[in-house]
Design an enzyme around this catalytic site. Structure first.
Site, short mmCIF file in Angstrom:
data_model
loop_
_atom_site.label_atom_id
_atom_site.label_comp_id
_atom_site.label_asym_id
_atom_site.label_seq_id
_atom_site.Cartn_x
_atom_site.Cartn_y
_atom_site.Cartn_z
CD GLU A 84 -3.08 -0.65 0.08
OE1 GLU A 84 -3.36 0.53 -0.12
OE2 GLU A 84 -3.57 -1.59 -0.58
CB ALA A 85 1.70 3.69 1.72
CE LYS A 111 4.50 2.36 10.05
NZ LYS A 111 4.20 3.66 10.68
CG ASP A 143 5.13 13.41 9.96
OD1 ASP A 143 5.33 14.44 9.28
OD2 ASP A 143 5.35 12.27 9.53
N GLY A 161 6.48 4.50 4.39
CA GLY A 161 6.70 5.71 5.16
C GLY A 161 8.09 5.76 5.73
N GLY A 162 8.32 6.75 6.59
CA GLY A 162 9.64 6.90 7.18
C GLY A 162 9.95 5.85 8.23
CG PHE A 163 8.96 6.07 11.49
CD1 PHE A 163 10.11 6.22 12.24
CD2 PHE A 163 8.28 7.21 11.09
CE1 PHE A 163 10.56 7.47 12.61
CE2 PHE A 163 8.72 8.46 11.46
CZ PHE A 163 9.87 8.59 12.21
CB SER A 205 6.72 -1.12 3.92
OG SER A 205 7.96 -0.56 3.54
CB VAL A 206 1.30 0.43 5.21
CG1 VAL A 206 -0.11 -0.05 5.55
CG2 VAL A 206 1.84 1.31 6.34
#
Length: 652
Positions: free
Chosen positions: A375-376, A403, A494, A378-380, A382-383
């Protein structure tokens, strides 16, 4: 189909995303400080690696010797995966790397910004270039070092004339990557490096606890250069005005230096009272007040030139130099905590195992969940979209968001486990729901959350024209989530349109709490973090921030929905400099819209430069603008088109 591909495909590169430029030979305008090596040497895996590289594993090689440049946060020597940056000491615009000079020129900042707000620009560059491990330090006139010796009897600064370089000591060095963070490429280069000859002196000291380097005298400061330009001006009328303005700047500069000096004296006096056996000596009077946290210290040890990474640059081959200690990275106030509930936490790393037992479920997550689609990222972590395959669980055959969170370093362990702690504690309809979490392996955690089909507010704002009634609905829902956090002294830090989800029921939910912080103990912090276009002015300027930083970010989200794009979206550097210098110019941005007076007043109360003047989340929920909010059934009308646009953008 080609039209659809072109619409959702890769967009044309903006000014922030220009191709990296070749570095020119302008090294005489700055001083270069290479990162300090770790005592643990690591051999290269790839023999074809460049002579100096700081790629995947944080391993840097200079002159055939390979060093591990990973710097640890804790005194016990454990690393956090952080790589020390290359330091560039500069005093004016001409000392910047060519890439960064071009970047500033492309940003089209107003005339005079590179002089009057040069230190602010350095702070912005340091943030945007952090992933390329480039860090600028502002150094004022060299005469200030000598002035410190006269004013402070306890400070003894070693001034050492450098010896001529023997040809046998020269080591050719390839260029160091010099691209712009995310928006300027990651390459750079060729052989025209700002560091053309590197000298590695012989190590004659056994003390490697501190790392010393040499710095050459900087050129004239920006006020001196400005005064020369004014004196050369032929227009007598403008010259008189400019001289008056220059005099005011000098007075402000002097007041800042005096104030900083008083603060340093008070701090040193306090340190002497607390630790009478220690007498650290700070040289931050030679640096920008905004960069005071870098904690440079003078050394009076002549052996500093023999330290493991004492480097000489082409600018200090001969003449006068002085030595300083390499700066450490500023720590977050919660660097030793893993969140449990407001005011309560586990000590990190001492109670890490207790935190794992408290926050995680037992068992193998692969037995319960099956990955379906990415899906996506991020900085912390992957989802992924996943499905529960355990027929006897509470989430039978339910679609979930999975996640995957790395825990390879101390920093990853603390931040990712804290995020799990925050989400496990939260219980609000406008915050994504936490389901469970597992330790997949020694290197990875899996966090399971509710799956939010639909898309992000960023997708919606870039593809649809929001009317004020729909904007008011979204703002009200976001504020309800923020108000829940702020009433418990928790800041998101954030908040951005990409971290606001719209599900298929029209519900608005906040996601991604990796930078979340509990202000129950400390009420504020000094640190710059978040996403460039949404960062508050107090963060950029190095001032304390608290809950009100979320209100600024929220105001930018509301403005983004109105404009259909971020303010000054073509240049992150320009946007951040304008925010830091109180030049967002909200009236100009709103002049192209037909927004109501209520909405303008709402935005004005969110985007106050002074954080104390911003309305709180509770006060904003009572603002007349939110009474315009449409019912949820009207907002749901945009969902089919939003879902389709999100699907197509993922396809191409």
């Amino acid at each position: 189909m080609n039209n659809i591909k072109s619409f959702f495909g890769k967009k044309k590169k903006t000014q922030d995303q220009a191709e990296p430029l070749v570095i020119g030979d302008d090294s005489e305008k700055r001083t270069v400080i290479l990162p300090p090596p770790s005592p643990n040497a690591v051999k290269r895996k790839n023999k074809n690696e460049k002579p100096y590289s700081i790629d995947l594993n944080g391993v840097g090689e200079v002159g055939g010797k390979v060093y591990n440049n990973v710097v640890g946060v804790f005194a016990d020597g454990n690393d956090t995966g952080e790589i020390s940056p290359t330091i560039y000491c500069v005093s004016d615009f001409q000392g910047l790397l060519k890439n960064d000079r071009k970047w500033i020129q492309y940003s089209e900042l107003p005339e005079g910004y590179t002089v009057f707000y040069f230190q602010t620009i350095l702070c912005v560059l340091n943030f945007l270039r952090r992933r390329e491990f480039v860090h600028y330090i502002y150094v004022d006139k060299f005469e200030q070092i000598l002035e410190m010796n006269e004013n402070n009897e306890n400070i003894i600064t070693t001034v050492i004339p450098t010896n001529p370089i023997d040809e046998n000591d020269k080591i050719n060095s390839k260029s160091i990557n010099d691209g712009d963070d995310n928006g300027g490429g990651s390459g750079g280069g060729g052989d025209n490096s700002p560091l053309t000859n590197v000298i590695l002196p012989t190590i004659t000291t056994t003390d490697t606890t501190t790392t010393s380097i040499t710095i050459s005298p900087p050129p004239k400061n920006h006020l001196s250069l400005l005064e020369e330009d004014i004196k050369n001006n032929q227009n007598l009328h403008h010259k008189q005005q400019q001289l008056q303005q220059l005099q005011q700047l000098k007075q402000q500069h002097l007041q800042q230096q005096q104030k900083l000096k008083q603060e340093q004296q008070q701090e040193q006096q306090q340190q002497q009272e607390d630790e009478p056996n220690k007498s650290p000596v700070s040289t931050s009077s030679t640096l920008s007040p905004q960069l005071e946290s870098t904690n440079f210290e003078m050394t009076n040890d002549d052996t500093s030139l023999n330290a493991p990474n004492a480097m000489l640059t082409p600018n200090n081959i001969s003449g006068i130099s002085y030595s300083i200690i390499y700066p450490g990275k500023k720590k977050r106030i919660d660097f030793s905590r893993i969140f449990v509930s407001p005011g309560h936490s586990f000590r990190f790393p001492e109670e890490y195992d207790k935190a794992l037992e408290k926050h995680l479920n037992e068992g193998n997550p692969k037995e319960h969940f099956k990955n379906l689609d990415f899906e996506a990222r991020g900085g912390f972590g992957s989802v992924f979209c996943a499905k529960n395959k355990n027929p006897h669980s509470a989430y039978d055959k339910q679609m979930v968001a999975l996640k995957k969170m790395p825990i390879k370093t101390l920093r990853h362990k603390r931040m990712n486990l804290s995020e799990i702690g925050f989400l496990k504690y939260f219980n609000h309809p406008n915050i994504v729901k936490f389901l469970c979490a597992y330790q997949k392996s020694n290197d990875e955690l899996w966090m399971i959350m509710e799956f939010l089909s639909g898309g992000t507010l960023k997708n919606a704002a870039s593809n649809f024209k929001f009317c004020e009634r729909k904007i008011a609905y979204v703002c009200r829902e976001i504020l309800q989530g923020l108000d829940y956090l702020h009433k418990q002294n928790i800041a998101h830090r954030d908040l951005k349109s990409a971290n606001v989800m719209v599900n298929d029921k029209g519900e608005i939910k906040l996601i991604d709490f990796g930078l979340c912080i509990d202000f129950s103990i400390e009420k504020e912090e000094i640190n710059m973090l978040g996403s460039p276009s949404y960062i508050s002015p107090e963060m950029i300027n190095g001032n304390p921030h608290s809950l009100s930083t979320d209100i600024w970010s929220f105001g930018i989200c509301a403005l983004e929905m109105l404009l259909g794009k971020l303010p000054y979206h073509d240049s992150r550097l320009k946007a951040m400099v304008f925010v830091a210098t109180n030049n967002l110019n909200l009236p100009l941005l709103l002049s192209t819209t037909t927004s109501s007076l209520e909405f303008r007043d709402f935005l004005t109360n969110c985007l106050q430069f002074d954080p104390s003047k911003r309305l709180t989340s509770s006060q904003l929920l009572q603002h007349p603008f939110l009474t315009k909010a449409c019912p949820i059934k009207d907002f749901k009308e945009i969902l089919p088109a939003l879902y389709m646009s999100n699907t197509l953008s993922n396809m191409f």
